[in-house]
Design an enzyme around this catalytic site. Structure first.
Site, PDB file in Angstrom:
ATOM      1  CG  ASN A 187      -2.252   0.609   0.987  1.00  0.00           C
ATOM      2  OD1 ASN A 187      -2.328   1.696   0.438  1.00  0.00           O
ATOM      3  ND2 ASN A 187      -3.301  -0.078   1.388  1.00  0.00           N
ATOM      4  CB  SER A 188       3.956   2.013  -1.828  1.00  0.00           C
ATOM      5  OG  SER A 188       3.566   2.127  -3.176  1.00  0.00           O
ATOM      6  CE  LYS A 189       1.727   4.969  -6.942  1.00  0.00           C
ATOM      7  NZ  LYS A 189       1.305   5.123  -8.354  1.00  0.00           N
ATOM      8  CG  ASN A 190      -2.324   4.569   3.325  1.00  0.00           C
ATOM      9  OD1 ASN A 190      -2.226   5.544   4.051  1.00  0.00           O
ATOM     10  ND2 ASN A 190      -3.238   3.634   3.507  1.00  0.00           N
ATOM     11  CG  ASP A 246       5.177   3.945  -9.102  1.00  0.00           C
ATOM     12  OD1 ASP A 246       5.377   4.579 -10.174  1.00  0.00           O
ATOM     13  OD2 ASP A 246       4.157   4.094  -8.418  1.00  0.00           O
TER      14      ASP A 246
END
Length: 393
Positions: A171-174, A207
């Protein structure tokens, strides 16, 4: 790379770094925990990490993770929680569209609301926030309360970083995750600098456009330092992909903010040379053209008078291909007062072959007319630019 599938061999050895990308293919929340380090059997040797990451067997990870995160036994059956009365969610007497929560989620949040109302800052409260976050990493109220509990318990913040890494893997874009991580790192201070820079580097290798990772990296540099190697890092990224606009943005950030480089004026000459080379290599790449403008921010006269700037426009136009950005910059130079030689007029004329619609004798208007036709997506913009041209252009 094959799509991730649930492992059948309980002793399969796998690499942990793929969870970030692989869990986005549709693995459920429960499976993403159980398959924390599951990927293709050859991932250790095929992975971008080069096999340097820690490896474990699937069976040990899934079993330990399930036990740690409370998936084995409901809270209502645990003696530890027998003194707590769960507080159900209040949707009002007649909810229009009640949400069908899973039982595990409903129970966890009912107990969380109870300890939150009681303001209980205890070890079990910390464990409960962990379970709630694993169920929904976007719940900012849970994250906020977890910070209060961590402070009250004077908890080990290095362990907290390990927990955050587990969340970031899938969940790296939290937003809440990164806000919480910054809070933790602020309290750890410079001891956390190397770990944070390495973390963002790994995420960006998977990313390159991850805004959260870039934002966190810039904050780390400003708050904790680590500028010494950052320009080299940007150089490396651009050598890998000259179209990486995020790396161009980071390069500008470093050139203008690093306390070791002397500022934009000190770096301008070498940066202009680097940028011109990048433009000539890939003139269709808009990033270096924008970067070149940025190198003369608030110094229009320097932009106009630097022969390297007008020269790169002329060189690209003479190739008669990928010249849109060259014409755009030349138009700006003319509007700023640049006095072109006949060479520039001849280069612009050579780009237009229609005999039925000759170009305007005014060079700026001629450029706008060409751009209306070759850059059709922004034709209306170039028409507007032409209508706003100063009389002296």
């Amino acid at each position: 790379m094959p799509r991730t599938r649930k492992a059948r061999n309980p002793n399969q050895v796998v690499c942990l770094c793929h969870l970030y990308s692989q869990t986005r293919t549709g693995i459920s929340r429960f499976d993403s925990v159980a398959l924390k380090r599951v990927n293709h059997p050859k991932c250790v040797e095929d992975c971008v990490c080069g096999g340097i990451h820690k490896i474990q067997t699937v069976s040990s990870v899934s079993r330990e993770q399930m036990e740690d995160d409370g998936h084995v036994e409901p809270l209502s059956r645990k003696a530890e929680w027998s003194d707590v009365t769960p507080l159900p969610q209040d949707d009002g007497p007649n909810p229009v569209v009640p949400i069908a929560y899973k039982e595990e989620f409903r129970e966890t949040m009912d107990y969380f609301r109870a300890i939150y109302r009681a303001d209980e800052r205890s070890p079990r409260a910390l464990r409960l926030t962990r379970q709630a976050i694993l169920l929904n990493p976007g719940n900012y109220t849970v994250w906020h309360f977890r910070r209060l509990v961590l402070e009250a318990l004077d908890a080990d913040l290095d362990e907290e970083l390990d927990f955050l890494q587990q969340i970031a893997n899938s969940n790296s874009k939290n937003y809440q995750l990164w806000h919480h991580r910054r809070w933790v790192v602020e309290r750890l201070g410079t001891d956390a600098r190397a770990k944070e820079l390495e973390l963002t580097k790994k995420i960006l290798s998977l990313d390159a456009k991850n805004y959260h990772a870039w934002s966190h990296r810039q904050w780390v540099l400003q708050a904790l330092g680590g500028w010494e190697d950052e320009l080299d890092y940007c150089q490396h990224l651009l050598e890998e992909d000259i179209f990486n606009n995020s790396a161009w943005n980071q390069r500008y950030f470093v050139v203008t903010r690093s306390p070791f480089l002397g500022g934009l004026k000190a770096m301008r000459e070498t940066e202009v040379r680097f940028t011109v080379e990048a433009i000539l290599a890939k003139p269709q790449n808009e990033s270096p053209w924008r970067y070149l403008r940025g190198l003369y921010k608030d110094e229009i006269e320097g932009l106009v008078n630097d022969p390297q700037v007008s020269s790169v426009c002329l060189k690209v136009m003479n190739t008669k291909s990928n010249y849109v950005f060259a014409l755009s910059l030349l138009l700006d130079l003319l509007c700023y007062g640049f006095q072109p030689s006949q060479e520039f007029r001849d280069a612009v004329d050579a780009l237009w072959t229609s005999e039925t619609h000759p170009l305007d004798s005014d060079l700026a208007k001629a450029i706008c007319y060409i751009l209306e036709h070759v850059d059709s997506m922004r034709a209306s913009y170039w028409m507007w630019r032409k209508s706003k041209l100063p009389l002296t252009a």
